[in-house]
Design an enzyme around this catalytic site. Structure first.
Site, mmCIF file in Angstrom:
data_model
loop_
_atom_site.group_PDB
_atom_site.id
_atom_site.type_symbol
_atom_site.label_atom_id
_atom_site.label_comp_id
_atom_site.label_asym_id
_atom_site.label_seq_id
_atom_site.Cartn_x
_atom_site.Cartn_y
_atom_site.Cartn_z
ATOM 1 N N LYS A 36 0.880 -1.170 0.000
ATOM 2 C CA LYS A 36 0.000 0.000 0.000
ATOM 3 C C LYS A 36 0.921 1.224 0.000
ATOM 4 O O LYS A 36 1.447 1.620 1.037
ATOM 5 C CB LYS A 36 -0.923 0.012 1.225
ATOM 6 C CG LYS A 36 -1.904 1.176 1.208
ATOM 7 C CD LYS A 36 -2.817 1.159 2.410
ATOM 8 C CE LYS A 36 -3.955 2.161 2.297
ATOM 9 N NZ LYS A 36 -3.569 3.526 1.981
ATOM 10 N N ARG A 48 -7.830 11.154 -6.511
ATOM 11 C CA ARG A 48 -8.803 10.358 -5.762
ATOM 12 C C ARG A 48 -10.143 11.085 -5.674
ATOM 13 O O ARG A 48 -11.192 10.470 -5.637
ATOM 14 C CB ARG A 48 -8.250 10.141 -4.359
ATOM 15 C CG ARG A 48 -9.054 9.198 -3.511
ATOM 16 C CD ARG A 48 -8.584 9.281 -2.080
ATOM 17 N NE ARG A 48 -9.312 8.361 -1.227
ATOM 18 C CZ ARG A 48 -10.584 8.456 -0.934
ATOM 19 N NH1 ARG A 48 -11.312 9.428 -1.472
ATOM 20 N NH2 ARG A 48 -11.165 7.596 -0.139
ATOM 21 N N GLU A 72 -0.628 4.350 -7.956
ATOM 22 C CA GLU A 72 -0.296 5.326 -6.915
ATOM 23 C C GLU A 72 0.960 6.069 -7.343
ATOM 24 O O GLU A 72 1.942 5.443 -7.743
ATOM 25 C CB GLU A 72 -0.071 4.566 -5.595
ATOM 26 C CG GLU A 72 0.059 5.448 -4.378
ATOM 27 C CD GLU A 72 -1.283 5.793 -3.705
ATOM 28 O OE1 GLU A 72 -2.361 5.475 -4.260
ATOM 29 O OE2 GLU A 72 -1.235 6.395 -2.623
HETATM 30 P P1 ATP Z 1 -6.170 5.804 3.037
HETATM 31 O O1 ATP Z 1 -6.598 6.992 3.813
HETATM 32 O O2 ATP Z 1 -5.852 4.615 3.878
HETATM 33 O O3 ATP Z 1 -5.148 6.100 1.982
HETATM 34 P P2 ATP Z 1 -8.422 5.899 1.251
HETATM 35 O O4 ATP Z 1 -9.705 6.202 1.932
HETATM 36 O O5 ATP Z 1 -7.780 6.969 0.449
HETATM 37 O O6 ATP Z 1 -7.435 5.290 2.294
HETATM 38 P P3 ATP Z 1 -8.826 3.177 0.639
HETATM 39 O O7 ATP Z 1 -9.494 2.539 -0.491
HETATM 40 O O8 ATP Z 1 -9.396 2.966 1.960
HETATM 41 O O9 ATP Z 1 -8.654 4.705 0.272
HETATM 42 O O10 ATP Z 1 -7.332 2.694 0.689
HETATM 43 C C1 ATP Z 1 -6.686 2.437 -0.502
HETATM 44 C C2 ATP Z 1 -5.860 3.625 -0.924
HETATM 45 O O11 ATP Z 1 -4.515 3.233 -0.886
HETATM 46 C C3 ATP Z 1 -6.170 3.972 -2.354
HETATM 47 O O12 ATP Z 1 -7.063 5.063 -2.433
HETATM 48 C C4 ATP Z 1 -4.828 4.267 -2.963
HETATM 49 O O13 ATP Z 1 -4.606 5.649 -2.987
HETATM 50 C C5 ATP Z 1 -3.815 3.688 -2.012
HETATM 51 N N1 ATP Z 1 -3.056 2.548 -2.532
HETATM 52 C C6 ATP Z 1 -1.732 2.402 -2.417
HETATM 53 N N2 ATP Z 1 -1.313 1.259 -2.933
HETATM 54 C C7 ATP Z 1 -2.400 0.623 -3.403
HETATM 55 C C8 ATP Z 1 -2.620 -0.624 -4.045
HETATM 56 N N3 ATP Z 1 -1.622 -1.453 -4.283
HETATM 57 N N4 ATP Z 1 -3.888 -0.947 -4.374
HETATM 58 C C9 ATP Z 1 -4.912 -0.109 -4.121
HETATM 59 N N5 ATP Z 1 -4.767 1.071 -3.511
HETATM 60 C C10 ATP Z 1 -3.534 1.442 -3.147
#
Ligand code: ATP
Length: 612
Positions: A279, A299, A329
């Site tokens: 991530k 996003r 990302e």
């Molecule tokens: P966070 O605040 O934890 O970044 P979020 O609310 O923006 O979360 P989530 O879907 O909960 O979004 O968490 C996934 C986020 O992590 C994605 O929005 C993306 O930006 C990021 N990310 C990083 N690496 C990956 C990956 N390998 N696959 C999907 N998402 C990823």
């Protein structure tokens, strides 16, 4: 259907006074159900051909952000000048009045009312007595088109053009209309109307039931343009919305993850095995390609293409398909070692004006993790392994353009080992993704097909949460007269409301606190915003707009806060003990904040951990 507001001989037009009516009503309400009713009333009266414009205005914009079209470009000074030209009072008078009554919109309304009264009594005209809704000459179309011309005026001499157009529009408007036009220009009009509420109103009007919101929502998830979706529903009926597919150049709403912090539970939830990827701690990018043309959407679905000329080049060279929509990302990397750098470093690049020097100073890499559309094939309903294969097929990897690092895990130990490796490499943790037949791309929703497992920010709460500011309290002692504590809320997507979770006063640096006044000022409200649910009354209510990342010692039951009220225990909601501010999350909209349901799940997991 009441067509009262439609204009004789102009069946496709709508008086702007009807919108002003609606805004006025919306300003006074305190419950979301009333908001819904007023929107339904408005949509029923709106001709299909202009419903897109009405929806944009309700969203407080002229077009979706991702279009990357110019903004109005009218600052406070220019608006005051236009208001004074329109009303023939001095700028000084207008400015002082605006300061006194709170905003330029209200000031221009008052001046226009005064003038109108004076002229009607002087000439003895009774025209003033007529209701503006019947006489109002301004149409929504005219207001919208004039504001579009204001936005489009660019370059040399544009300030004068903007001024003339705006002054002309404000002069023509009725006092109340002028108020809302000015507020629109000031960026203050949104009145807390959430997209979800607009969608529900559209479902009621065009499909006869609020339950059909899911159809509207699905279409919106595929094409993040609520105006376009509303128009499609109005012109072609709700059935047309069912067939909406992704289109290059129009962002989809991103698929989101649930969270867990137990590898065993993660694998169980995902059906035994999972694609587990780093991530990365950067900025999410939805990259669209059509020939040599590239779009990058954030996003929040803003068009950020211009911020990343380096990524545009990487995408042209690195995507073998003619047309594609992929996701990855963007991460800042150390130019010397190629190692990952934290999110804050990337945000530093975002703030720099000179993109080219920023690009050199803070180079980035892109780690791709999904393919949504490739050369005519919509992949949203295909399972992840298929999408991943496609992504591999069309990606030509290079140093800074590659697939996210990942493994297929079937055992909790494998997942845990990979998680530790990811954290050590500078990632935030891992994303574990389902690989079964139903592992589709769920645009716009947070579900259990993707699970994030993030590193502990060295506290007892196993994860941070993102909460929305809904109010502020003045500080005491050294911080007297300035905001010292914020009232924070979680988002409830079911009801499209924000429910209070905690008050946060620690974790802010002095600099953070100094900036609060300016940051919050555009969102101050005289009474509780309609979508906010809180038993606590802060010194100042704040429109739910700003999102902050918060960590705390633990989740607790609270008789005061409205988040998850009566869910875990009768008469109590869920709150956070010793909450601490970590950072602002400008990349998140309020609807992206942690949901009440997520907090409830976190609370249940905490109970289980304690029981073990
Ligand atoms: P966070 O605040 O934890 O970044 P979020 O609310 O923006 O979360 P989530 O879907 O909960 O979004 O968490 C996934 C986020 O992590 C994605 O929005 C993306 O930006 C990021 N990310 C990083 N690496 C990956 C990956 N390998 N696959 C999907 N998402 C990823």
């Amino acid at each position: 259907m009441n067509r009262f507001y439609r204009i004789e001989g102009l069946p496709e037009a709508l008086y702007f006074s009807l919108l002003a009516d609606t805004f006025e009503k919306l300003e006074r309400i305190t419950a979301r159900t009333q908001m819904l009713l007023y929107l339904v009333e408005l949509f029923k009266k709106t001709p299909p051909s202009i419903i897109d414009k009405v929806v944009y205005i309700l969203q407080g914009k002229l077009w979706p952000d991702w279009k990357g079209l110019p903004e109005l470009g009218v600052g406070e000074k220019l608006l005051i000048k236009a208001a004074s030209m329109a009303t023939h009072v001095s700028e000084h008078h207008m400015e002082n009045l605006a300061k006194r009554v709170g905003d330029i919109g209200r000031a221009i309304e008052l001046v226009k009312m005064e003038k109108k009264k004076a002229s009607s009594s002087a000439i003895g005209l009774l025209a003033f007595m007529k209701t503006p809704t019947k006489t109002g000459g301004l149409t929504v179309e005219k207001v919208y088109n004039t504001l579009t011309r204001v936005a489009m005026a660019q370059g040399e001499g544009s300030r004068d053009i903007k001024l003339k157009l705006l002054a002309g529009l404000l002069a023509e408007a009725e006092p109340r209309e002028a108020k809302y036009i000015a507020r629109f220009v000031e960026g203050r009009l949104r009145l807390g109307i959430g997209d979800a509420t607009i969608m529900e109103a559209l479902a009621i009007v065009f499909a006869g039931s609020a339950a059909m919101r899911s159809v509207v929502e699905r279409a919106y998830n595929m094409r993040a343009d609520l105006g376009m979706i509303a128009k499609m529903a109005a012109e072609k009926g709700i059935e047309a919305l069912k067939g909406v597919k992704p289109e290059v150049g129009i962002p989809l709403r991103p698929m989101l993850a649930e969270r867990l912090s137990d590898p065993e539970e993660i694998l169980r939830k995902l059906g035994g095995n999972a694609l587990v990827e780093y991530k990365y701690d950067g900025e999410r990018a939805q990259i669209h390609k059509k020939g040599d043309r590239i779009w990058i959407f954030s996003r929040r679905m803003e068009n950020i293409t211009h911020m990343y000329p380096d990524v545009v080049k990487m995408a042209i060279d690195g995507l073998k398909a003619v047309e594609a929509i992929v996701e990855g990302e963007i991460v800042a990397i150390d130019p010397e070692t190629g190692e990952l750098r934290p999110f804050q470093v990337l945000m530093r690049r975002r703030r720099k004006h000179d993109i080219h020097s920023a690009m050199e100073e803070i180079p980035v890499a892109v780690y791709l993790f999904d393919a949504i559309y490739v050369d005519g094939e919509d992949l949203t309903l295909k399972p992840l392994p298929y999408r991943h294969e496609k992504l591999k097929e069309i990606t030509k990897e290079s140093d800074n353009w590659r697939l996210a690092k990942g493994i297929i895990a079937t055992k909790p130990e494998e997942l845990e080992r990979f998680f530790l490796e990811a954290v050590e490499a500078g990632a935030e943790g891992v994303m574990a993704k389902a690989m079964h037949d139903m592992s589709i791309y769920q645009a716009g929703s947070r579900g259990w097909l993707w699970i994030k497992y993030k590193r502990d920010y060295k506290s007892e709460m196993s994860d941070t949460v993102d909460l929305v500011v809904i109010g502020a309290f003045y500080g005491k002692g050294r911080r007297g007269g300035k905001y010292g504590t914020l009232l924070m809320a979680a988002y409830d997507p079911e009801t499209d409301t924000f429910k209070s979770v905690c008050k946060v006063g620690s974790g802010f640096t002095d600099e953070d606190l100094d900036k609060l006044q300016d940051m919050l000022s555009p969102y101050k409200r005289a009474s509780k915003p309609a979508r906010v649910e809180s038993n606590l009354k802060p010194d100042v209510w704040i429109e739910p707009v700003l999102v902050a990342e918060i960590i705390g010692a633990e989740l607790t039951l609270s008789p005061v806060h409205t988040c998850c009220f009566n869910w875990a225990s009768k008469g109590a909601g869920i709150s956070i003990r010793f909450p601490r501010f970590i950072r602002w999350r400008p990349d998140k909209s309020p609807e992206d904040a942690t949901t009440t349901k997520e907090l409830y799940e976190m609370y249940k997991r905490q109970l289980r951990r304690i029981a073990e």
